[in-house]
Design a protein around this motif. Structure first.
Motif, PDB file in Angstrom:
ATOM      1  N   TYR A 187       6.967  -7.917  -8.976  1.00 26.21           N
ATOM      2  CA  TYR A 187       6.045  -7.280  -9.924  1.00 26.21           C
ATOM      3  C   TYR A 187       6.689  -6.063 -10.582  1.00 26.21           C
ATOM      4  O   TYR A 187       6.515  -5.803 -11.776  1.00 26.21           O
ATOM      5  CB  TYR A 187       4.767  -6.876  -9.193  1.00 26.21           C
ATOM      6  CG  TYR A 187       3.780  -6.107 -10.037  1.00 26.21           C
ATOM      7  CD1 TYR A 187       2.948  -6.756 -10.946  1.00 26.21           C
ATOM      8  CD2 TYR A 187       3.681  -4.717  -9.925  1.00 26.21           C
ATOM      9  CE1 TYR A 187       2.043  -6.056 -11.721  1.00 26.21           C
ATOM     10  CE2 TYR A 187       2.777  -4.009 -10.694  1.00 26.21           C
ATOM     11  CZ  TYR A 187       1.965  -4.679 -11.586  1.00 26.21           C
ATOM     12  OH  TYR A 187       1.078  -3.972 -12.365  1.00 26.21           O
ATOM     13  N   LEU A 188       7.468  -5.295  -9.811  1.00 26.13           N
ATOM     14  CA  LEU A 188       8.075  -4.061 -10.311  1.00 26.13           C
ATOM     15  C   LEU A 188       9.470  -4.260 -10.887  1.00 26.13           C
ATOM     16  O   LEU A 188      10.057  -3.316 -11.426  1.00 26.13           O
ATOM     17  CB  LEU A 188       8.144  -3.025  -9.185  1.00 26.13           C
ATOM     18  CG  LEU A 188       6.798  -2.519  -8.649  1.00 26.13           C
ATOM     19  CD1 LEU A 188       7.008  -1.711  -7.377  1.00 26.13           C
ATOM     20  CD2 LEU A 188       6.085  -1.668  -9.689  1.00 26.13           C
ATOM     21  N   ASP A 189      10.001  -5.491 -10.773  1.00 29.39           N
ATOM     22  CA  ASP A 189      11.359  -5.777 -11.257  1.00 29.39           C
ATOM     23  C   ASP A 189      12.394  -4.871 -10.602  1.00 29.39           C
ATOM     24  O   ASP A 189      13.298  -4.337 -11.264  1.00 29.39           O
ATOM     25  CB  ASP A 189      11.448  -5.635 -12.780  1.00 29.39           C
ATOM     26  CG  ASP A 189      10.738  -6.767 -13.516  1.00 29.39           C
ATOM     27  OD1 ASP A 189      10.769  -7.897 -12.993  1.00 29.39           O
ATOM     28  OD2 ASP A 189      10.160  -6.515 -14.576  1.00 29.39           O
ATOM     29  N   CYS A 190      12.253  -4.660  -9.303  1.00 28.36           N
ATOM     30  CA  CYS A 190      13.200  -3.811  -8.595  1.00 28.36           C
ATOM     31  C   CYS A 190      13.139  -4.153  -7.115  1.00 28.36           C
ATOM     32  O   CYS A 190      12.298  -4.936  -6.672  1.00 28.36           O
ATOM     33  CB  CYS A 190      12.894  -2.331  -8.819  1.00 28.36           C
ATOM     34  SG  CYS A 190      11.267  -1.844  -8.220  1.00 28.36           S
ATOM     35  N   THR A 191      14.048  -3.554  -6.360  1.00 25.13           N
ATOM     36  CA  THR A 191      14.064  -3.746  -4.907  1.00 25.13           C
ATOM     37  C   THR A 191      14.111  -2.391  -4.222  1.00 25.13           C
ATOM     38  O   THR A 191      14.402  -1.373  -4.843  1.00 25.13           O
ATOM     39  CB  THR A 191      15.290  -4.575  -4.472  1.00 25.13           C
ATOM     40  OG1 THR A 191      16.485  -3.908  -4.900  1.00 25.13           O
ATOM     41  CG2 THR A 191      15.258  -5.970  -5.084  1.00 25.13           C
ATOM     42  N   GLY A 192      13.824  -2.411  -2.939  1.00 25.04           N
ATOM     43  CA  GLY A 192      13.951  -1.193  -2.156  1.00 25.04           C
ATOM     44  C   GLY A 192      12.759  -0.273  -2.192  1.00 25.04           C
ATOM     45  O   GLY A 192      12.860   0.894  -1.839  1.00 25.04           O
ATOM     46  N   VAL A 193      11.608  -0.800  -2.657  1.00 26.93           N
ATOM     47  CA  VAL A 193      10.396   0.025  -2.702  1.00 26.93           C
ATOM     48  C   VAL A 193       9.800   0.093  -1.300  1.00 26.93           C
ATOM     49  O   VAL A 193       9.421  -0.925  -0.728  1.00 26.93           O
ATOM     50  CB  VAL A 193       9.360  -0.545  -3.683  1.00 26.93           C
ATOM     51  CG1 VAL A 193       8.107   0.327  -3.697  1.00 26.93           C
ATOM     52  CG2 VAL A 193       9.952  -0.631  -5.080  1.00 26.93           C
ATOM     53  N   GLY A 194       9.717   1.262  -0.758  1.00 29.31           N
ATOM     54  CA  GLY A 194       9.170   1.420   0.584  1.00 29.31           C
ATOM     55  C   GLY A 194       8.750   2.848   0.842  1.00 29.31           C
ATOM     56  O   GLY A 194       8.858   3.719  -0.024  1.00 29.31           O
ATOM     57  N   ASP A 195       8.242   3.102   2.042  1.00 27.77           N
ATOM     58  CA  ASP A 195       7.784   4.445   2.435  1.00 27.77           C
ATOM     59  C   ASP A 195       6.808   5.013   1.413  1.00 27.77           C
ATOM     60  O   ASP A 195       6.918   6.161   0.973  1.00 27.77           O
ATOM     61  CB  ASP A 195       8.976   5.392   2.602  1.00 27.77           C
ATOM     62  CG  ASP A 195       9.912   4.958   3.723  1.00 27.77           C
ATOM     63  OD1 ASP A 195       9.408   4.413   4.711  1.00 27.77           O
ATOM     64  OD2 ASP A 195      11.131   5.153   3.589  1.00 27.77           O
ATOM     65  N   THR A 196       5.846   4.182   1.028  1.00 26.71           N
ATOM     66  CA  THR A 196       4.865   4.571   0.015  1.00 26.71           C
ATOM     67  C   THR A 196       3.458   4.348   0.554  1.00 26.71           C
ATOM     68  O   THR A 196       3.174   3.310   1.157  1.00 26.71           O
ATOM     69  CB  THR A 196       5.055   3.749  -1.275  1.00 26.71           C
ATOM     70  OG1 THR A 196       6.370   3.970  -1.785  1.00 26.71           O
ATOM     71  CG2 THR A 196       4.036   4.136  -2.329  1.00 26.71           C
TER      72      THR A 196
END
Length: 331
Positions: free
Chosen positions: A247-256
């Motif tokens: 959905y965000l066109d990225c990787t590594g999204v965390g700790d949110t």
């Protein structure tokens, strides 16, 4: 609101606003006007309808196991309502085969813009599709009365409009410090709109939209401290790590952490006020977060050097001048 989103491979954290609107009986609407209190360019708007061709994204957004019917030119989502009823939502794409379905107009030069969504043209386009075939999906298309649109605003003007930052006066004497950010979000707040714009809306027979339900979600790094300054109808959870990458066109999204505010009409309530449609929505949030990096340490060194030159008895005016020069150097 994705605030200070940390993404692998990107130096500067991202902040942007995703807007999803469900419209009932869309065939009765001529235009939907989305007024922004800042300058808006076409590059600042991203249509997210294509993300809703992916069932995993649909299930995440609606927090439900949804049905999905797709075609080359349109797609329909089937979702369960709070009353355990099925609803079909036709996804509105900004990039139809019809020109001028959406347009951006500047209302006050350099200060406000509006995104105009032409439902009359969209309706004609859907009607033309409905007459082309008699298969099951086309028949379903004819009977869909509700539409859903989703788009993203990614603009530095957005940050300036709804965020304000407060930092300690002695920040240059600290290698790390706590900064304060105020999120002031307003929707349909008439007292915040220029009287000339309101008068023009009346002259054009434009009406403020009213809502049955409003959700506001703030995605904020988990190490930040979020303080609620207004309504307390809030829940909080961890963002599902890895599931939002497509959905965000990225990787590594965390700790949110996801903070969720909800406001809705309470039907059949004994309180008459709760039965009324929602006319406006205001939210004030205070966010405390830590800042520390090599720039701050370098600022401290330069600041100390300049103070040494000016003298130990530095006036307030001189301090402000030094701060201004440092901001220019290390912007």
């Amino acid at each position: 609101m994705w605030s200070k989103l940390k993404v692998d491979g990107i130096k500067n954290n991202k902040t942007f606003l995703d807007i999803g609107i469900k419209i009932k009986e869309y065939k009765n609407i001529s235009e939907l006007i989305f007024l922004c209190p800042f300058k808006l360019d076409s590059d600042d708007i991203q249509d997210l309808s294509g993300k809703l061709q992916n069932k995993k994204n649909v299930d995440l957004i609606f927090n439900n196991n949804c049905g999905l019917w797709t075609s080359d030119r349109y797609w329909i989502i089937s979702n369960d309502t709070s009353n355990n009823l099925k609803e079909d939502l036709l996804i509105f794409s900004f990039y139809q085969s019809v020109d001028d379905v959406i347009r951006i107009e500047e209302v006050v030069k350099g200060k406000s813009s509006k995104l105009v969504i032409n439902f009359s043209l969209f309706k004609k386009y859907i009607e033309s599709l409905s007459c082309n075939d008699e298969n099951q999906c086309i028949n379903r298309l004819k009977n869909v009365n509700d539409v859903y649109l989703r788009f993203r605003i990614a603009s530095h003007q957005l940050n300036k409009s709804i965020f304000s930052n407060l930092e300690p006066m002695n920040k240059y004497f600290q290698s790390g410090f706590t900064s304060i950010q105020i999120l002031d979000f307003k929707m349909n707040s008439k007292r915040s709109i220029d009287d000339r714009i309101l008068a023009k809306a009346v002259g054009n027979d434009e009406n403020f939209a009213s809502f049955d339900k409003i959700h506001f979600l703030l995605m904020e790094p988990s190490n930040n401290n979020v303080i609620f300054m207004s309504e307390n109808n809030t829940t909080c959870r961890n963002l599902e790590e890895g599931k939002w990458d497509n959905y965000l066109d990225c990787t590594g999204v965390g700790d949110t952490l996801v903070y969720h505010w909800k406001k809705s009409v309470v039907k059949n309530s004994s309180c008459q006020e709760n039965n009324k449609p929602i006319q406006e929505f205001d939210l004030l949030v205070k966010i405390n977060y830590s800042k520390t990096n090599r720039k701050i340490i370098l600022r401290y060194i330069v600041y100390g050097f300049l103070v040494g030159i000016v003298g130990s008895y530095v006036t307030q005016w001189a301090r402000k001048l030094i701060d201004y020069l440092l901001n220019l150097i290390f912007k």
